[in-house]
Scaffold this active site. Structure first.
Site, PDB file in Angstrom:
ATOM      1  N   ASP A   1       0.838  -1.205   0.000  1.00 23.73           N
ATOM      2  CA  ASP A   1       0.000   0.000   0.000  1.00 23.73           C
ATOM      3  C   ASP A   1       0.870   1.251   0.000  1.00 23.73           C
ATOM      4  OD1 ASP A   1      -3.059  -0.881   1.004  1.00 23.73           O
ATOM      5  OD2 ASP A   1      -1.502  -2.202   1.747  1.00 23.73           O
TER       6      ASP A   1
ATOM      7  N   THR B   1      -6.888  -4.670   0.637  1.00 21.87           N
ATOM      8  CA  THR B   1      -5.679  -5.012   1.398  1.00 21.87           C
ATOM      9  C   THR B   1      -5.857  -6.298   2.207  1.00 21.87           C
ATOM     10  OG1 THR B   1      -5.047  -2.682   1.552  1.00 21.87           O
ATOM     11  CG2 THR B   1      -4.030  -4.190   3.119  1.00 21.87           C
TER      12      THR B   1
ATOM     13  N   LYS C   1     -15.486  -5.304  -7.060  1.00 23.03           N
ATOM     14  CA  LYS C   1     -16.943  -5.491  -7.121  1.00 23.03           C
ATOM     15  C   LYS C   1     -17.536  -4.785  -8.333  1.00 23.03           C
ATOM     16  CE  LYS C   1     -17.402  -5.794  -2.071  1.00 23.03           C
ATOM     17  NZ  LYS C   1     -16.024  -5.373  -1.719  1.00 23.03           N
TER      18      LYS C   1
ATOM     19  N   HIS D   1     -15.880  -7.023   5.307  1.00 23.16           N
ATOM     20  CA  HIS D   1     -16.459  -5.931   6.109  1.00 23.16           C
ATOM     21  C   HIS D   1     -17.973  -6.094   6.196  1.00 23.16           C
ATOM     22  CE1 HIS D   1     -12.647  -3.712   6.198  1.00 23.16           C
ATOM     23  NE2 HIS D   1     -12.527  -4.036   4.920  1.00 23.16           N
TER      24      HIS D   1
ATOM     25  N   LEU E   1      -3.911   0.344  -3.163  1.00 15.87           N
ATOM     26  CA  LEU E   1      -4.141  -1.102  -3.117  1.00 15.87           C
ATOM     27  C   LEU E   1      -5.504  -1.329  -2.473  1.00 15.87           C
ATOM     28  CD1 LEU E   1      -1.562  -3.830  -2.011  1.00 15.87           C
ATOM     29  CD2 LEU E   1      -4.026  -4.101  -1.816  1.00 15.87           C
TER      30      LEU E   1
ATOM     31  N   ASP F   1      -6.490   5.101  -4.400  1.00 10.69           N
ATOM     32  CA  ASP F   1      -6.391   3.961  -3.482  1.00 10.69           C
ATOM     33  C   ASP F   1      -5.310   3.075  -4.068  1.00 10.69           C
ATOM     34  OD1 ASP F   1      -6.554   1.746  -1.871  1.00 10.69           O
ATOM     35  OD2 ASP F   1      -8.742   1.729  -1.787  1.00 10.69           O
TER      36      ASP F   1
ATOM     37  N   ASP G   1     -12.167   4.874  -2.778  1.00  5.84           N
ATOM     38  CA  ASP G   1     -12.672   3.544  -3.135  1.00  5.84           C
ATOM     39  C   ASP G   1     -13.635   3.601  -4.316  1.00  5.84           C
ATOM     40  OD1 ASP G   1     -11.435   2.013  -1.019  1.00  5.84           O
ATOM     41  OD2 ASP G   1     -12.870   2.926   0.355  1.00  5.84           O
TER      42      ASP G   1
END
Length: 366
Positions: free
Chosen positions: A50, A122, A223, A197, A119, A117, A246
């Site tokens: 990252d 992660t 996604k 998450h 990476l 972003d 994101d």
């Protein structure tokens, strides 16, 4: 190359080039074996990949566009010396062959914010789910996500002999490139959501859409790629944890092929420099039937999500762009998502993107 390429097309071209270098850096970190994992918070990891990828991307773009605002996910020391081999100053010539959409031709430095972003995914990176990992570089103009790059460092990593990695990029009004859209399965409803998450609210929101199948994967970028490739019908995430870096790039690419990304109130998000970083209104993304999926969301879940700061008005000069979704109309169709509501073959053909065909057996490692 287009004569006198515009600022946005030059930033996009540079972003494609630097995403390739950042992906090489990420792969090299994994090869060396020392991930340097740091816990930033609950379920929020940071690795050397990252950090190094962000140093590469931000330093490279800043050298080329010193007057453009750039925001990255990782908090790094701005005085840190950047290795010379992290700097990428080349442009991707393929991007520069395309003509900039009219509404972006006069964009100035102060109109642009770049969201990085380095990476995305992660947690999955540390667990070996490498096909979930993406590098995201989003470009907003006057608060609107208009262009983006999504790079998959390990695309094809389980298919020896095929090129490793791919870069997908797009501009609203121009299209998206690096993949070919497929028609989503017509006789079922497939929803994707978070793998790492998830909680009761996230699960309840997904279940309210009455899916025949749920695909749980890591990374917002991954996604949305599943969505635009036709692997799923909707991306549903009832959480305040997703952030602007994101969603900026994936949103621009999704809208570039006629899809929609909003919060749970039907509001298209603001990507100006001074906005709150978290997407506290949740994330809902679709390629079709956005209002129907929006109407499925239970009222108590919607009430738990904040209303996002809406994207400022921007004159797209005739380009058709999602301006959000009509929440009240969506509520009238509550729970009415059903199979067989995909775009027609003619509509799908019009929105197909160029480049390599995406195989039907992409490994999602559920």
């Amino acid at each position: 190359m287009a004569s006198n390429p515009s600022l946005v097309m030059r930033i996009l071209s540079a972003s494609v080039a630097v995403s390739n270098r950042a992906s090489n850096i990420i792969r090299n970190v994994l090869t060396k074996g020392d991930l340097g994992i740091v816990e930033k918070g609950k379920n929020d990891l940071q690795t050397e990949a990252d950090r190094s990828a962000q140093r590469c991307i931000v330093a490279s773009l800043h050298k080329q566009f010193p007057n453009v605002a750039i925001f990255g996910e990782e908090q790094l020391d701005p005085q840190e010396t950047i290795p010379k081999d992290f700097i990428e100053l080349n442009f991707d010539e393929e991007v520069l062959k395309h003509t900039c959409p009219e509404y972006l031709k006069d964009t100035k430095d102060e109109d642009v914010v770049i969201w990085v972003d380095p990476l995305d995914g992660t947690a999955e990176f540390t667990q070996g789910f490498l096909d979930h990992v993406t590098v995201l570089i989003g470009i907003s103009v006057k608060g609107n996500a208009v262009a983006g790059v999504v790079h998959q460092p390990w695309f094809n990593f389980e298919k020896p002999g095929l090129p490793l990695g791919r870069c997908i990029w797009g501009v609203i009004g121009l299209g998206a490139f690096g993949f070919e859209r497929e028609t989503p399965p017509p006789n079922k409803v497939i929803v994707t959501t978070s793998r790492s998450h998830s909680d009761r609210m996230v699960t309840e929101a997904v279940e309210a859409c009455n899916p025949d199948e749920v695909v749980r994967v890591g990374g917002a970028g991954h996604k949305v790629l599943l969505l635009i490739e036709g692997k799923v019908h909707a991306y549903v995430f009832a959480s305040k944890g997703c952030k602007k870096w994101d969603t900026c790039a994936p949103e621009a690419i999704l809208h570039g092929v006629g899809g929609t990304l909003t919060d749970f109130h039907g509001i298209r998000m603001n990507y100006s420099a001074d906005v709150q970083r978290k997407n506290t209104g949740g994330v809902l993304a679709t390629v079709a039937d956005h209002g129907k999926f929006l109407g499925c969301i239970p009222e108590h879940i919607r009430d738990a999500m904040d209303k996002s700061s809406p994207a400022p008005e921007l004159d797209f000069k005739g380009v058709v762009v999602c301006g959000g979704a009509d929440l009240e109309k969506a509520k009238q169709n509550n729970g009415q998502v059903s199979a067989g509501k995909n775009p027609s073959p003619e509509e799908n053909a019009e929105s197909k993107s160029s480049s390599d065909k995406v195989p039907n057996d992409v490994n999602t490692k559920l």
